[in-house]
Scaffold this motif. Structure first.
Motif, mmCIF file in Angstrom:
data_model
loop_
_atom_site.group_PDB
_atom_site.id
_atom_site.type_symbol
_atom_site.label_atom_id
_atom_site.label_comp_id
_atom_site.label_asym_id
_atom_site.label_seq_id
_atom_site.Cartn_x
_atom_site.Cartn_y
_atom_site.Cartn_z
ATOM 1 N N GLU A 14 0.835 -1.203 0.000
ATOM 2 C CA GLU A 14 0.000 0.000 0.000
ATOM 3 C C GLU A 14 0.874 1.259 0.000
ATOM 4 N N HIS A 15 1.957 1.232 0.755
ATOM 5 C CA HIS A 15 2.889 2.361 0.756
ATOM 6 C C HIS A 15 3.442 2.621 -0.638
ATOM 7 N N GLU A 16 3.791 1.571 -1.342
ATOM 8 C CA GLU A 16 4.328 1.724 -2.702
ATOM 9 C C GLU A 16 3.288 2.360 -3.624
ATOM 10 N N GLY A 20 3.733 6.150 -5.401
ATOM 11 C CA GLY A 20 3.537 6.392 -6.829
ATOM 12 C C GLY A 20 2.521 7.495 -7.081
ATOM 13 N N GLU A 21 1.457 7.466 -6.333
ATOM 14 C CA GLU A 21 0.409 8.478 -6.465
ATOM 15 C C GLU A 21 0.953 9.864 -6.096
ATOM 16 N N LEU A 22 1.708 9.944 -5.018
ATOM 17 C CA LEU A 22 2.274 11.219 -4.586
ATOM 18 C C LEU A 22 3.294 11.747 -5.591
ATOM 19 N N ALA A 23 4.079 10.862 -6.173
ATOM 20 C CA ALA A 23 5.046 11.277 -7.199
ATOM 21 C C ALA A 23 4.314 11.839 -8.416
ATOM 22 N N PHE A 24 3.201 11.222 -8.776
ATOM 23 C CA PHE A 24 2.396 11.708 -9.892
ATOM 24 C C PHE A 24 1.844 13.102 -9.595
ATOM 25 N N TRP A 25 1.349 13.296 -8.375
ATOM 26 C CA TRP A 25 0.831 14.605 -7.994
ATOM 27 C C TRP A 25 1.919 15.666 -8.090
ATOM 28 N N LYS A 26 3.124 15.313 -7.662
ATOM 29 C CA LYS A 26 4.241 16.276 -7.744
ATOM 30 C C LYS A 26 4.495 16.688 -9.192
ATOM 31 N N GLN A 27 4.456 15.719 -10.111
ATOM 32 C CA GLN A 27 4.647 16.019 -11.533
ATOM 33 C C GLN A 27 3.525 16.910 -12.052
ATOM 34 N N GLN A 70 4.851 11.919 2.174
ATOM 35 C CA GLN A 70 5.992 11.087 1.801
ATOM 36 C C GLN A 70 6.877 10.789 3.013
ATOM 37 N N GLU A 71 7.068 11.788 3.852
ATOM 38 C CA GLU A 71 7.885 11.603 5.059
ATOM 39 C C GLU A 71 7.248 10.588 6.003
ATOM 40 N N THR A 72 5.939 10.674 6.164
ATOM 41 C CA THR A 72 5.235 9.730 7.029
ATOM 42 C C THR A 72 5.363 8.306 6.498
ATOM 43 N N ILE A 73 5.234 8.148 5.192
ATOM 44 C CA ILE A 73 5.384 6.820 4.593
ATOM 45 C C ILE A 73 6.785 6.276 4.868
ATOM 46 N N GLU A 74 7.791 7.110 4.696
ATOM 47 C CA GLU A 74 9.170 6.665 4.935
ATOM 48 C C GLU A 74 9.374 6.241 6.391
ATOM 49 N N LYS A 75 8.780 6.966 7.324
ATOM 50 C CA LYS A 75 8.889 6.584 8.738
ATOM 51 C C LYS A 75 8.239 5.222 8.978
ATOM 52 N N HIS A 76 7.082 5.009 8.373
ATOM 53 C CA HIS A 76 6.404 3.715 8.517
ATOM 54 C C HIS A 76 7.239 2.600 7.888
ATOM 55 N N GLU A 77 7.828 2.884 6.740
ATOM 56 C CA GLU A 77 8.665 1.880 6.072
ATOM 57 C C GLU A 77 9.872 1.510 6.935
ATOM 58 N N THR A 78 10.417 2.490 7.630
ATOM 59 C CA THR A 78 11.559 2.234 8.514
ATOM 60 C C THR A 78 11.139 1.292 9.646
ATOM 61 N N LYS A 105 -6.288 9.617 5.757
ATOM 62 C CA LYS A 105 -5.695 10.903 5.393
ATOM 63 C C LYS A 105 -5.420 10.961 3.885
ATOM 64 N N MET A 106 -4.927 9.874 3.330
ATOM 65 C CA MET A 106 -4.684 9.816 1.883
ATOM 66 C C MET A 106 -5.994 9.969 1.109
ATOM 67 N N GLU A 107 -7.034 9.303 1.561
ATOM 68 C CA GLU A 107 -8.331 9.397 0.884
ATOM 69 C C GLU A 107 -8.859 10.833 0.931
ATOM 70 N N THR A 108 -8.725 11.474 2.068
ATOM 71 C CA THR A 108 -9.156 12.870 2.201
ATOM 72 C C THR A 108 -8.337 13.761 1.274
ATOM 73 N N GLN A 109 -7.033 13.537 1.247
ATOM 74 C CA GLN A 109 -6.174 14.358 0.400
ATOM 75 C C GLN A 109 -6.492 14.157 -1.078
ATOM 76 N N ARG A 110 -6.833 12.937 -1.472
ATOM 77 C CA ARG A 110 -7.252 12.671 -2.856
ATOM 78 C C ARG A 110 -8.442 13.539 -3.234
ATOM 79 N N GLU A 111 -9.415 13.614 -2.333
ATOM 80 C CA GLU A 111 -10.614 14.419 -2.588
ATOM 81 C C GLU A 111 -10.268 15.905 -2.686
#
Length: 128
Positions: A14-16, A20-27, A70-78, A105-111
């Motif tokens: 799910e993190h992956e 990917g979704e966040l990277a797309f938003w940045k672009q 992205q930072e939160t995801i990295e902390k969870h991955e650690t 939070k991701m779902e809310t941010q998507r909206e």
């Protein structure tokens, strides 16, 4: 009600997806900012320029939200990696709760982001 067991491999998957979704938003934000730059050169009307500034601010804010996510995801991955080293597949309850809260939070941010894009595209239709 039975509690959901979240395994590290599922959470990592799910993190992956989210990364990917966040990277797309940045672009997309880069593209949107380029559109703003184009419009600034075309318009001198104060109302239009104020709207351009509004979108620029919104894109800056959303970029900051992306960074935080992205930072939160990295902390969870650690934390997942640490558990994997210990040979534990099922995560602890606290981390599972954090993961579920982050999913919300991701779902809310998507909206929020989808609404911003719709509004911006309407603006582009009017002033491009």
């Amino acid at each position: 009600m039975e509690k959901e067991i979240i395994y590290n491999s599922n959470m990592h998957f799910e993190h992956e997806q989210w990364k990917g979704e966040l990277a797309f938003w940045k672009q997309e934000l880069l593209f949107f900012n380029n559109k703003l730059s184009e419009l600034v050169t075309r318009w001198t009307n104060k109302d239009v320029l104020a709207q351009l500034e509004h979108y620029q601010n919104q894109f800056i804010l959303h970029g900051g939200v992306i960074e935080d996510l992205q930072e939160t995801i990295e902390k969870h991955e650690t934390r997942i990696a640490a558990q994997s080293i210990e040979g534990e597949d099922a995560i602890d309850v606290r981390l599972a709760e954090q993961h579920v809260a982050f999913r919300d939070k991701m779902e809310t941010q998507r909206e929020i982001y989808a609404d911003l894009k719709k509004e911006f595209f309407r603006f582009l239709e009017k002033y491009m």
